[in-house]
Design a protein around this motif. Sequence first.
Motif, mmCIF file in Angstrom:
data_model
loop_
_atom_site.group_PDB
_atom_site.id
_atom_site.type_symbol
_atom_site.label_atom_id
_atom_site.label_comp_id
_atom_site.label_asym_id
_atom_site.label_seq_id
_atom_site.Cartn_x
_atom_site.Cartn_y
_atom_site.Cartn_z
ATOM 1 N N LEU A 1 63.903 55.441 16.202
ATOM 2 C CA LEU A 1 63.517 56.626 15.275
ATOM 3 C C LEU A 1 63.261 57.890 16.128
ATOM 4 O O LEU A 1 63.381 59.069 15.710
ATOM 5 C CB LEU A 1 62.261 56.313 14.408
ATOM 6 C CG LEU A 1 62.380 55.642 13.226
ATOM 7 C CD1 LEU A 1 60.894 55.087 12.515
ATOM 8 C CD2 LEU A 1 63.174 56.466 12.355
ATOM 9 N N GLN B 1 64.975 58.627 18.871
ATOM 10 C CA GLN B 1 66.151 59.358 19.665
ATOM 11 C C GLN B 1 67.376 59.760 18.462
ATOM 12 O O GLN B 1 68.553 59.577 19.011
ATOM 13 C CB GLN B 1 66.645 58.247 20.733
ATOM 14 C CG GLN B 1 65.892 57.987 21.680
ATOM 15 C CD GLN B 1 66.330 57.792 23.272
ATOM 16 O OE1 GLN B 1 67.665 57.636 23.112
ATOM 17 N NE2 GLN B 1 65.758 57.503 24.004
ATOM 18 N N VAL B 2 66.769 60.270 17.364
ATOM 19 C CA VAL B 2 68.012 60.265 16.315
ATOM 20 C C VAL B 2 68.281 61.809 16.442
ATOM 21 O O VAL B 2 69.410 62.206 15.694
ATOM 22 C CB VAL B 2 67.285 60.349 14.826
ATOM 23 C CG1 VAL B 2 66.889 58.877 14.641
ATOM 24 C CG2 VAL B 2 66.094 61.224 14.783
ATOM 25 N N PHE C 1 72.400 59.577 7.406
ATOM 26 C CA PHE C 1 71.660 58.902 8.437
ATOM 27 C C PHE C 1 70.431 60.124 8.193
ATOM 28 O O PHE C 1 69.090 59.693 8.224
ATOM 29 C CB PHE C 1 71.841 58.813 9.725
ATOM 30 C CG PHE C 1 71.067 57.959 10.638
ATOM 31 C CD1 PHE C 1 70.617 56.840 10.342
ATOM 32 C CD2 PHE C 1 70.562 58.690 11.375
ATOM 33 C CE1 PHE C 1 69.731 56.073 11.203
ATOM 34 C CE2 PHE C 1 69.543 58.258 12.676
ATOM 35 C CZ PHE C 1 69.364 56.724 12.357
ATOM 36 N N TYR C 2 70.484 61.340 8.398
ATOM 37 C CA TYR C 2 69.723 62.499 8.386
ATOM 38 C C TYR C 2 68.723 62.291 7.232
ATOM 39 O O TYR C 2 67.558 62.381 6.952
ATOM 40 C CB TYR C 2 70.277 63.781 8.724
ATOM 41 C CG TYR C 2 70.569 63.945 10.175
ATOM 42 C CD1 TYR C 2 70.313 63.116 11.176
ATOM 43 C CD2 TYR C 2 71.414 65.105 10.406
ATOM 44 C CE1 TYR C 2 70.619 63.375 12.607
ATOM 45 C CE2 TYR C 2 71.773 65.204 11.729
ATOM 46 C CZ TYR C 2 71.357 64.491 12.903
ATOM 47 O OH TYR C 2 71.733 64.908 13.961
ATOM 48 N N VAL D 1 64.467 52.475 10.323
ATOM 49 C CA VAL D 1 65.491 51.818 11.065
ATOM 50 C C VAL D 1 65.208 50.620 11.892
ATOM 51 O O VAL D 1 64.268 50.641 12.504
ATOM 52 C CB VAL D 1 66.132 52.878 12.401
ATOM 53 C CG1 VAL D 1 67.329 52.791 12.676
ATOM 54 C CG2 VAL D 1 66.442 54.264 11.392
ATOM 55 N N ILE E 1 66.483 59.483 6.992
ATOM 56 C CA ILE E 1 65.276 59.753 7.854
ATOM 57 C C ILE E 1 64.213 60.605 7.038
ATOM 58 O O ILE E 1 63.191 60.506 6.927
ATOM 59 C CB ILE E 1 65.591 60.301 9.021
ATOM 60 C CG1 ILE E 1 66.293 59.232 9.913
ATOM 61 C CG2 ILE E 1 64.181 60.587 9.629
ATOM 62 C CD1 ILE E 1 65.615 58.132 10.396
ATOM 63 N N ARG F 1 72.927 68.891 14.249
ATOM 64 C CA ARG F 1 71.979 68.211 15.149
ATOM 65 C C ARG F 1 70.819 69.252 15.105
ATOM 66 O O ARG F 1 69.557 69.036 15.131
ATOM 67 C CB ARG F 1 72.335 67.929 16.371
ATOM 68 C CG ARG F 1 73.176 66.467 16.361
ATOM 69 C CD ARG F 1 73.815 66.252 17.599
ATOM 70 N NE ARG F 1 72.935 66.152 18.747
ATOM 71 C CZ ARG F 1 73.005 66.692 19.995
ATOM 72 N NH1 ARG F 1 74.217 67.261 20.346
ATOM 73 N NH2 ARG F 1 72.305 66.627 20.926
ATOM 74 N N PRO G 1 73.847 58.499 14.775
ATOM 75 C CA PRO G 1 72.767 57.390 14.410
ATOM 76 C C PRO G 1 72.516 56.659 15.370
ATOM 77 O O PRO G 1 73.422 55.996 16.120
ATOM 78 C CB PRO G 1 73.654 56.910 13.140
ATOM 79 C CG PRO G 1 74.463 57.978 12.577
ATOM 80 C CD PRO G 1 74.883 58.842 13.955
ATOM 81 N N THR G 2 71.244 56.098 15.611
ATOM 82 C CA THR G 2 70.680 55.032 16.531
ATOM 83 C C THR G 2 71.057 53.572 16.200
ATOM 84 O O THR G 2 70.997 52.772 17.064
ATOM 85 C CB THR G 2 69.243 54.999 16.723
ATOM 86 O OG1 THR G 2 68.603 55.045 15.155
ATOM 87 C CG2 THR G 2 68.599 56.473 17.190
#
Length: 373
Positions: free
Chosen positions: A178, A180-181, A221-222, A231, A225, A261, A187-188
């Motif tokens: 979570l 290092q997203v 993915f964003y 995750v 979150i 990003r 995506p991690t």
Amino acid sequence: MAEAGRAVGSPAAARRPVPPRAPAGRGRAVQVSVIVPVHNSECWLDECLKSVWEQDFKETMELSIFNDASKDGSAEIIEKWKIKLEDAGVPVIVGSNDSSQPRGVGFAKNQAVIQSSGTYLCFLDSDDVMMPQRVRLQHEAAIQHPNSIIGCQVRREPLESTERYTRWINNLTEEQLLTQVFTSHGPTVIMPTWFCSREWFFHVGKFDEGGKGVPEDLLFFYKHIQKGGEVFRVNRCLLLYRYHPQAASHSVLEGTIWNHRVRFLEDRVLSSWTSFTIWNAGKQGKKLYRSLSPANRKKVAAFCDVDEKKITKGFYTYEESEERPKPKIPICHFRDATPPFIICVKLDLTGGAFETNLNTLNLKEGMDYHHFN
């Protein structure tokens, strides 16, 4: 791990008996839908679909394929495996875009999900290969983590390709999944390893269907979150993850990903910070500064670095600014800098020197600093 690492297609894999499965249909809910988007995948598709057939999952499972305007022999391979999988008790749903133009991987994945019926979704790219335990182990994890995207460790093919990336995928801690997203790695847990509930997928919303050049997995993915999703990674190698020039990810421009990003970082982190330091007074740090909104640029208290030349210079002047006088941001040694930090130094590239420097500060990742590299 030894079995998970065995090459698919080996004699042992070929002899593996297909386990009996609970029959689908007659009112029995399908537990897992394996979601496979296909576009001109004939050179990998046999191995991919064979790996569905070899799953040791005992509950109900179906395969949902969407063939997005393939011009090669993909349709024939799909038809061959449809017969074989259905003989083994795995229903196969096949949809297709029969026009001359593909609609893109986001569209194909959405269509494969829509036509499927499983309580859980197991995403699989047509050029990758699942290990036999994948569906079973990720299904067990998904039950325990209902609002999560579940990933797994991977084996890269060819082995020597993207070594740093593969190490990162496989070795992130549970917390770093979570924190290092925001890195350039994306995506991690990587998209071809995703497993989640159907309910959660539709809560997040479908993949972006903008087509070629859109990082649909990163955008999903964003959103995941932002909606409070978690995750989780099964710490087993459950996927052979291929690297090749035809991969759809190569069509996404670096600048497109950078812009997404930066906006995500601003929304998730910088919006709640009153000031911060950018760690890296070089090219990447300055690029981040220039990319920030005017309000967030004002929050940059300093750049920090270890390069004596940059530190001796004393400041960075933002020449493109329309402000008068032009902003001058101090440059200091990292030991003299004030957290929190946005770190623009690439991990795993300095023989451990950067990581050692960071560790000497005794900071907490996700609170005192975030990686943006």
